[in-house]
Design a protein around this motif. Structure first.
Motif, mmCIF file in Angstrom:
data_model
loop_
_atom_site.group_PDB
_atom_site.id
_atom_site.type_symbol
_atom_site.label_atom_id
_atom_site.label_comp_id
_atom_site.label_asym_id
_atom_site.label_seq_id
_atom_site.Cartn_x
_atom_site.Cartn_y
_atom_site.Cartn_z
ATOM 1 N N ARG A 26 13.958 -12.529 -3.740
ATOM 2 C CA ARG A 26 12.779 -11.724 -3.374
ATOM 3 C C ARG A 26 11.806 -11.564 -4.546
ATOM 4 N NH1 ARG A 26 12.960 -6.697 -1.234
ATOM 5 N NH2 ARG A 26 11.027 -7.153 -0.115
ATOM 6 N N LYS A 27 12.259 -11.808 -5.774
ATOM 7 C CA LYS A 27 11.288 -11.839 -6.874
ATOM 8 C C LYS A 27 10.295 -12.972 -6.621
ATOM 9 C CE LYS A 27 13.714 -8.678 -8.940
ATOM 10 N NZ LYS A 27 13.395 -7.274 -8.626
ATOM 11 N N ALA B 108 2.239 -4.838 -4.690
ATOM 12 C CA ALA B 108 3.568 -4.969 -4.081
ATOM 13 C C ALA B 108 4.569 -5.458 -5.116
ATOM 14 C CB ALA B 108 3.511 -5.937 -2.901
ATOM 15 N N GLY B 109 5.827 -5.263 -4.804
ATOM 16 C CA GLY B 109 6.894 -5.757 -5.667
ATOM 17 C C GLY B 109 8.205 -5.658 -4.921
ATOM 18 N N ALA B 110 9.098 -6.576 -5.211
ATOM 19 C CA ALA B 110 10.381 -6.581 -4.515
ATOM 20 C C ALA B 110 11.217 -5.364 -4.883
ATOM 21 C CB ALA B 110 11.134 -7.868 -4.827
ATOM 22 N N GLY C 211 0.782 -1.238 0.000
ATOM 23 C CA GLY C 211 0.000 0.000 0.000
ATOM 24 C C GLY C 211 0.812 1.284 0.000
ATOM 25 N N HIS C 212 2.121 1.185 0.294
ATOM 26 C CA HIS C 212 2.957 2.399 0.259
ATOM 27 C C HIS C 212 3.708 2.512 -1.066
ATOM 28 C CE1 HIS C 212 6.106 5.320 1.557
ATOM 29 N NE2 HIS C 212 5.116 5.777 2.299
ATOM 30 N N GLY C 213 3.419 1.643 -2.007
ATOM 31 C CA GLY C 213 4.088 1.709 -3.312
ATOM 32 C C GLY C 213 3.634 2.935 -4.101
ATOM 33 N N GLN C 214 4.412 3.244 -5.120
ATOM 34 C CA GLN C 214 4.132 4.466 -5.888
ATOM 35 C C GLN C 214 2.813 4.383 -6.660
ATOM 36 O OE1 GLN C 214 8.149 5.909 -7.649
ATOM 37 N NE2 GLN C 214 8.375 3.728 -7.188
#
Ligand SMILES: NC(=O)c1ccc[n+]([C@@H]2O[C@H](COP(=O)([O-])OP(=O)(O)OC[C@H]3O[C@@H](n4cnc5c(N)ncnc54)[C@H](OP(=O)(O)O)[C@@H]3O)[C@@H](O)[C@H]2O)c1
Length: 221
Positions: free
Chosen positions: A83-84, A73-75, A8-11
């Motif tokens: 992490r991928k 989300a994404g690594a 949720g904090h992603g761009q």
């Protein structure tokens, strides 16, 4: 709708939250760092700490009560191949299972252009695309109402409100603002359920483009 945004904090996620809350929806933003809670609250979301790589995280509780879930989300670009898998692939697997267990119903994946035909070498970007491809397959094979959105290269240019969608639109870029607008439109357009599509900048207004998605041939996606 009550919409849970994973990452949720992603761009893209924060842009999406602002669009959805402006449209009257309730957004629950799952973040992994408590220091991000103030930012998502300022966007209008209810923040919940949930690290999808943490085995102890109660993902089911975090998604319970929502009508829809967006996996944003994404690594990230600095991460290695492990992490991928743990974020981009297993994060989808885990949140799909949680959504199924708690009757969430609707699930929208932020995937990536290239996941339709990922390379089989050991480059990190190839591992990433294979993780995305597997995540998309897992989501589509679930009992949920799924839409897979595969943007081209993301930019921070201001949104234009106009895009091109298709099974294979060719390499291109798209502002994060416009990806967020596409996701917001997909969430309220049930004709996109079961569909996978690529999206880049283009000439078609977002709502009109999203309404064309059902005509994208699945075997080419
Ligand atoms: N870059 C491109 O050109 C491109 C193109 C097509 C598709 N995409 C996809 O689009 C996605 C969204 O793009 P974006 O620009 O919005 O990415 P972003 O700003 O990097 O956002 C990704 C978010 O995922 C969160 N996250 C990472 N690990 C997590 C975990 N274990 N649990 C919970 N959250 C976690 C990050 O949190 P932290 O802040 O704590 O790290 C971050 O807030 C990308 O991740 C990528 O998969 C990217």
């Amino acid at each position: 709708m009550i919409i849970t945004v994973v990452g949720g904090h992603g761009q893209i996620a924060r842009r999406l939250t602002r669009l959805l809350t402006a449209d009257g929806h309730t957004v629950r933003a799952l973040v992994r760092d408590p220091a991000q809670l103030d930012d998502v609250a300022a966007d209008g979301a209810e923040g919940v700490v949930c690290d999808i790589e943490d085995a102890a995280a109660d993902v089911e509780a975090a998604v319970a009560g929502s009508d829809a879930l967006v996996f944003a989300a994404g690594a990230g670009p600095g991460s290695g191949p492990e992490r991928k898998v743990t974020v981009d692939q297993q994060g989808v697997e885990r949140t799909v299972a949680a959504a199924e267990a708690r009757g969430v119903g609707r699930y929208v994946v932020v995937s990536a252009m290239g996941a339709g035909d990922p390379p089989d070498d050991d480059e990190v970007f190839s591992v990433y695309l294979r993780a995305k491809a597997e995540a998309d397959r897992i989501a589509l094979a679930s009992s949920l109402d799924v839409t897979v959105v595969r943007p081209g290269g993301l930019t921070d240019d201001p949104g234009t409100g106009q895009v091109t969608v298709g099974a294979d639109v060719g390499r291109g870029e798209i502002p994060r603002d416009d990806v967020a607008a596409v996701l917001a439109a997909v969430l309220v357009d049930g004709t996109t359920i079961g569909h996978t599509f690529e999206v880049v900048g283009g000439p078609t207004p977002v709502a009109e483009a999203v309404a064309e998605v059902a005509a994208v041939p699945e075997d080419e996606a």
